[in-house]
Design a protein around this motif. Structure first.
Motif, mmCIF file in Angstrom:
data_model
loop_
_atom_site.group_PDB
_atom_site.id
_atom_site.type_symbol
_atom_site.label_atom_id
_atom_site.label_comp_id
_atom_site.label_asym_id
_atom_site.label_seq_id
_atom_site.Cartn_x
_atom_site.Cartn_y
_atom_site.Cartn_z
ATOM 1 N N GLY A 126 10.364 4.266 12.062
ATOM 2 C CA GLY A 126 11.243 4.153 13.212
ATOM 3 C C GLY A 126 12.040 2.859 13.249
ATOM 4 N N GLU A 127 11.782 1.959 12.323
ATOM 5 C CA GLU A 127 12.538 0.700 12.226
ATOM 6 C C GLU A 127 13.062 0.585 10.804
ATOM 7 N N ARG A 128 13.891 -0.369 10.578
ATOM 8 C CA ARG A 128 14.370 -0.635 9.214
ATOM 9 C C ARG A 128 13.887 -2.017 8.773
ATOM 10 N N ARG A 129 12.653 -2.338 9.130
ATOM 11 C CA ARG A 129 12.053 -3.626 8.783
ATOM 12 C C ARG A 129 11.092 -3.413 7.622
ATOM 13 N N ALA A 130 11.377 -4.101 6.509
ATOM 14 C CA ALA A 130 10.555 -3.949 5.310
ATOM 15 C C ALA A 130 9.153 -4.497 5.545
ATOM 16 N N ILE A 131 8.186 -3.806 4.957
ATOM 17 C CA ILE A 131 6.780 -4.207 5.038
ATOM 18 C C ILE A 131 6.159 -4.071 3.652
ATOM 19 N N PRO A 132 5.019 -4.714 3.428
ATOM 20 C CA PRO A 132 4.322 -4.489 2.157
ATOM 21 C C PRO A 132 3.942 -3.007 2.014
ATOM 22 N N VAL A 133 3.842 -2.556 0.774
ATOM 23 C CA VAL A 133 3.415 -1.174 0.516
ATOM 24 C C VAL A 133 2.077 -0.986 1.234
ATOM 25 N N PRO A 134 1.993 -0.023 2.171
ATOM 26 C CA PRO A 134 0.748 0.183 2.920
ATOM 27 C C PRO A 134 -0.431 0.488 1.990
ATOM 28 N N PRO A 135 -1.611 -0.016 2.336
ATOM 29 C CA PRO A 135 -2.779 0.178 1.460
ATOM 30 C C PRO A 135 -3.032 1.632 1.072
ATOM 31 N N VAL A 136 -2.882 2.567 2.011
ATOM 32 C CA VAL A 136 -3.149 3.979 1.692
ATOM 33 C C VAL A 136 -2.217 4.471 0.586
ATOM 34 N N LEU A 137 -0.956 4.057 0.625
ATOM 35 C CA LEU A 137 0.009 4.468 -0.395
ATOM 36 C C LEU A 137 -0.215 3.694 -1.689
ATOM 37 N N LYS A 138 -0.436 2.401 -1.585
ATOM 38 C CA LYS A 138 -0.649 1.587 -2.785
ATOM 39 C C LYS A 138 -1.863 2.074 -3.565
ATOM 40 N N GLN A 139 -2.951 2.365 -2.857
ATOM 41 C CA GLN A 139 -4.166 2.860 -3.527
ATOM 42 C C GLN A 139 -3.901 4.197 -4.218
ATOM 43 N N ALA A 140 -3.144 5.070 -3.546
ATOM 44 C CA ALA A 140 -2.840 6.383 -4.134
ATOM 45 C C ALA A 140 -1.954 6.232 -5.375
ATOM 46 N N LEU A 141 -0.954 5.353 -5.302
ATOM 47 C CA LEU A 141 -0.073 5.118 -6.449
ATOM 48 C C LEU A 141 -0.855 4.518 -7.622
ATOM 49 N N LEU A 142 -1.720 3.532 -7.317
ATOM 50 C CA LEU A 142 -2.523 2.898 -8.364
ATOM 51 C C LEU A 142 -3.502 3.888 -8.994
ATOM 52 N N ALA A 143 -4.109 4.742 -8.172
ATOM 53 C CA ALA A 143 -5.048 5.736 -8.690
ATOM 54 C C ALA A 143 -4.337 6.701 -9.636
ATOM 55 N N TYR A 144 -3.150 7.156 -9.250
ATOM 56 C CA TYR A 144 -2.395 8.060 -10.109
ATOM 57 C C TYR A 144 -1.980 7.344 -11.396
ATOM 58 N N GLN A 145 -1.491 6.122 -11.251
ATOM 59 C CA GLN A 145 -1.066 5.326 -12.403
ATOM 60 C C GLN A 145 -2.246 5.120 -13.362
ATOM 61 N N GLY A 146 -3.424 4.811 -12.809
ATOM 62 C CA GLY A 146 -4.613 4.619 -13.627
ATOM 63 C C GLY A 146 -5.038 5.891 -14.334
ATOM 64 N N ALA A 147 -4.963 7.014 -13.630
ATOM 65 C CA ALA A 147 -5.330 8.300 -14.238
ATOM 66 C C ALA A 147 -4.362 8.639 -15.366
ATOM 67 N N ARG A 148 -3.083 8.325 -15.183
ATOM 68 C CA ARG A 148 -2.084 8.576 -16.223
ATOM 69 C C ARG A 148 -2.344 7.738 -17.457
ATOM 70 N N SER A 149 -2.626 6.433 -17.259
ATOM 71 C CA SER A 149 -2.857 5.580 -18.427
ATOM 72 C C SER A 149 -4.155 5.961 -19.112
ATOM 73 N N GLY A 150 -5.143 6.412 -18.337
ATOM 74 C CA GLY A 150 -6.389 6.903 -18.935
ATOM 75 C C GLY A 150 -6.163 8.158 -19.752
ATOM 76 N N ALA A 151 -5.279 9.027 -19.263
ATOM 77 C CA ALA A 151 -4.973 10.268 -19.981
ATOM 78 C C ALA A 151 -4.245 9.963 -21.294
ATOM 79 N N HIS A 152 -3.406 8.920 -21.297
ATOM 80 C CA HIS A 152 -2.682 8.558 -22.524
ATOM 81 C C HIS A 152 -3.613 7.977 -23.580
ATOM 82 N N HIS A 153 -4.730 7.391 -23.157
ATOM 83 C CA HIS A 153 -5.642 6.764 -24.110
ATOM 84 C C HIS A 153 -6.769 7.687 -24.564
#
Length: 154
Positions: A126-153
């Motif tokens: 509802g605002e246009r004020r930047a904030i740090p990536v919220p923990p719920v989203l950051k954790q989800a992005l990191l988990a996916y990123q980690g699963a991807r790099s694990g799949a590549h190895h």
């Protein structure tokens, strides 16, 4: 009913689309602007996958939004009505207030159609004020990123 967009796999997260006649210009190729819709739609399906619920519900519940800060394309071929293609999503980078999703659009034969980089910025809902990536989203992005790099190895 035939779907023109659906998830074909979750690792790597891949959307399959069929080009609709209305997506194309009079020459019979997909309008450039429609590729933006393809990428945003793929991102929404990706968010649903990593957040485990509708992305707008999750963002409402956690009080943040993710408007687009940057969107870049490298087009390598065109698409025509009834062509099927896949969009594979990966998390390229996570920064303090933004992150970048890398999307590869490919024909079913594997030829690259486009490479896109979508960079949302996190804001207070509802605002246009930047904030740090919220923990719920950051954790989800990191988990996916980690699963991807694990799949590549493996």
């Amino acid at each position: 009913m035939i779907s023109t967009e659906y998830v074909v796999r979750t690792q790597p997260f891949t959307i399959r689309r069929t080009v609709k006649w209305g997506d194309c210009d009079p020459a019979g190729v997909v309008y450039t602007v429609v590729f933006g819709e393809y990428v945003i739609s793929a991102a929404e399906l990706f968010y649903r996958h990593i957040l485990g619920e509708g992305p707008q519900h999750a963002k409402d519940r956690h009080g943040f939004g993710t408007p687009t800060r940057a969107l870049a394309f490298d087009f390598q071929s065109s698409l025509r009505p009834d062509d099927e293609f896949d969009i594979e999503v990966s998390v390229e980078e996570i920064r303090s207030r933004t992150y970048t999703l890398l999307m590869h659009g490919r024909t079913l034969a594997g030829a690259t159609v486009f490479i896109a980089r979508l960079t949302p910025i996190c804001v207070v809902r509802g605002e246009r004020r930047a904030i740090p990536v919220p923990p719920v989203l950051k954790q989800a992005l990191l988990a996916y990123q980690g699963a991807r790099s694990g799949a590549h190895h493996s």
